[in-house]
Design a protein around this motif. Sequence first.
Motif, short mmCIF file in Angstrom:
data_model
loop_
_atom_site.label_atom_id
_atom_site.label_comp_id
_atom_site.label_asym_id
_atom_site.label_seq_id
_atom_site.Cartn_x
_atom_site.Cartn_y
_atom_site.Cartn_z
N LEU A 170 0.83 -1.20 0.00
CA LEU A 170 0.00 0.00 0.00
C LEU A 170 0.87 1.26 0.00
O LEU A 170 1.77 1.42 0.83
CB LEU A 170 -0.92 0.01 1.22
N LEU A 171 0.58 2.15 -0.93
CA LEU A 171 1.33 3.41 -1.05
C LEU A 171 0.52 4.61 -0.60
O LEU A 171 1.02 5.50 0.07
CB LEU A 171 1.78 3.63 -2.50
N SER A 172 -0.75 4.63 -0.99
CA SER A 172 -1.59 5.79 -0.69
C SER A 172 -3.05 5.36 -0.71
O SER A 172 -3.45 4.51 -1.51
CB SER A 172 -1.36 6.89 -1.73
N SER A 173 -3.84 5.94 0.19
CA SER A 173 -5.26 5.61 0.26
C SER A 173 -6.03 6.79 0.84
O SER A 173 -5.60 7.39 1.83
CB SER A 173 -5.48 4.36 1.12
N ARG A 174 -7.17 7.13 0.22
CA ARG A 174 -8.00 8.21 0.75
C ARG A 174 -9.40 8.15 0.18
O ARG A 174 -9.67 7.43 -0.81
CB ARG A 174 -7.35 9.55 0.47
N LEU A 175 -10.29 8.89 0.79
CA LEU A 175 -11.68 8.97 0.35
C LEU A 175 -11.81 10.01 -0.75
O LEU A 175 -11.23 11.10 -0.68
CB LEU A 175 -12.59 9.34 1.52
N ILE A 176 -12.60 9.66 -1.78
CA ILE A 176 -12.80 10.55 -2.92
C ILE A 176 -14.30 10.70 -3.17
O ILE A 176 -15.05 9.71 -3.14
CB ILE A 176 -12.11 9.97 -4.18
N PRO A 177 -14.77 11.93 -3.41
CA PRO A 177 -16.20 12.12 -3.72
C PRO A 177 -16.60 11.38 -4.99
O PRO A 177 -15.92 11.48 -6.03
CB PRO A 177 -16.33 13.64 -3.90
N ILE A 178 -17.67 10.66 -4.93
CA ILE A 178 -18.11 9.85 -6.08
C ILE A 178 -18.62 10.72 -7.20
O ILE A 178 -18.38 10.44 -8.38
CB ILE A 178 -19.20 8.85 -5.62
N HIS A 179 -19.29 11.79 -6.88
CA HIS A 179 -20.00 12.56 -7.91
C HIS A 179 -19.16 13.70 -8.50
O HIS A 179 -19.68 14.49 -9.28
CB HIS A 179 -21.30 13.12 -7.32
N SER A 180 -17.91 13.77 -8.14
CA SER A 180 -17.04 14.81 -8.69
C SER A 180 -16.29 14.29 -9.91
O SER A 180 -16.29 13.08 -10.21
CB SER A 180 -16.03 15.28 -7.64
N SER A 181 -15.64 15.19 -10.63
CA SER A 181 -14.76 14.80 -11.74
C SER A 181 -13.58 15.75 -11.77
O SER A 181 -13.69 16.91 -11.35
CB SER A 181 -15.51 14.83 -13.07
N GLY A 182 -12.44 15.28 -12.26
CA GLY A 182 -11.23 16.10 -12.33
C GLY A 182 -10.02 15.29 -11.90
O GLY A 182 -10.08 14.07 -11.69
N TRP A 183 -8.90 15.97 -11.78
CA TRP A 183 -7.64 15.30 -11.47
C TRP A 183 -7.54 14.95 -9.99
O TRP A 183 -7.87 15.75 -9.12
CB TRP A 183 -6.46 16.18 -11.87
N GLU A 184 -7.05 13.74 -9.74
CA GLU A 184 -6.73 13.28 -8.40
C GLU A 184 -5.23 12.93 -8.37
O GLU A 184 -4.72 12.29 -9.31
CB GLU A 184 -7.56 12.05 -8.01
N GLN A 190 7.72 6.52 -2.40
CA GLN A 190 8.43 5.35 -1.90
C GLN A 190 8.64 4.31 -2.99
O GLN A 190 9.72 3.72 -3.11
CB GLN A 190 7.64 4.74 -0.72
N ALA A 191 7.61 4.06 -3.79
CA ALA A 191 7.71 3.07 -4.87
C ALA A 191 8.72 3.49 -5.93
O ALA A 191 9.55 2.69 -6.38
CB ALA A 191 6.34 2.85 -5.50
#
Length: 393
Positions: A170-184, A190-191
């Motif tokens: 595991l490198l990175s994990s977070r919550l993301i809004p489902i109804h949005s769009s755009g760059w994450e 580390q990898a």
Amino acid sequence: FLGSMFSAVLLFSFSLVSVCYTRPAANALEKDSLLEHESEEVRSAAIKRLLEVFGMEDPPHAPGLLKQPPQYMLDLYNTVADVDGVTRDPDLLEGNTVRSFFNKIQDEQVQYLFNLSSVAKKEMVLTAELHLFKMKPRTTAPFNRHHFCQVSIYQVLDVNNMNASYGRKLLSSRLIPIHSSGWEVFSITQAVRSWAADEHSNHGLLVKIRNLGGSQVEPSPVRFASGRDHHHSKQPMLVLFTDDGRRTAALESTLNDLNDDGAPSSPQGLNPLPSRRARSLEYSEDDRLPCQRDPLYVDFEEIGWSGWIISPRGYNAYHCKGSCPFPLGQNMRPTNHATVQSIINALKLTKGIETPCCVPDKLFSINLLYFDDDENVVLKQYDDMVAGSCGCH
């Protein structure tokens, strides 16, 4: 017999006259050819030296005509550089190099794999980011009653067992809004550092999307654009912020080039700089003017580099010229040493002491946005490329 001899002598005389009249033309052609050859040698040596200044051995190949740089790299360049490529703020950029890579290898199991062969061994990876463009959710996607989902990025350790805990990291994990769009953007430093240390360990990245309960649901409510199925401007991209060590190497080189008396040595194969007296004779007209900064435009198109350089098309390096006569005013920005030298010269207290020189006393860096040999877009910052101001030193 006499007639034949006279004809032979006459023919020989005409031949001599012909040789005498054609020889100067031949000499002129040979001279022009020699000068042209020397000019090409000088140009070739100059271009090679300029490439060394930009940290390259050979110029990259020009990319395809339709190749477009990522918008992120264009925006980053415009943030750190002005219209001439001069750095706005040295602290805006982490390190001195930013590299972007597209997901070139399509694989059904490994979702993202980036070829990092263009990263030099000596480059220090400071930060690595995975940029993914989130598409608008499908209208028929399950659990639309939820507003968030969990997106996790894994480093693949074992391609054959990537779904097992020991086959990924595991490198990175977070919550993301489902109804949005755009760059994450996800941090995967580390990898990438492990891949830089051992290129054979690069098995790619795996993305897992789960609901708030931790369950993986198909089809996923979140979709990220792929380079194969979506517009090139939304391609998955790896961005590296690195430092190639040029600043440290330049300092060490300067120290190593100092002679025992502390004077810099001349590069091998180049004549030493002419004396100040010789230069004052050569530039006598300019020396009548006070020390000042004049334009010196470097045009990359004239050099033949416009095919692979995106921005700038050229830049004003400026140069310093003029005299530093006694007394030195503050407008000439003299150092204390230059002021003392000017006084000693004016009073003739010591023989051989010349007036101070008009030289850059402030230097700025420039930024270059370009395609490398793998058609990846690179942003590099180069120190001491623009004379910001001139003074008597």
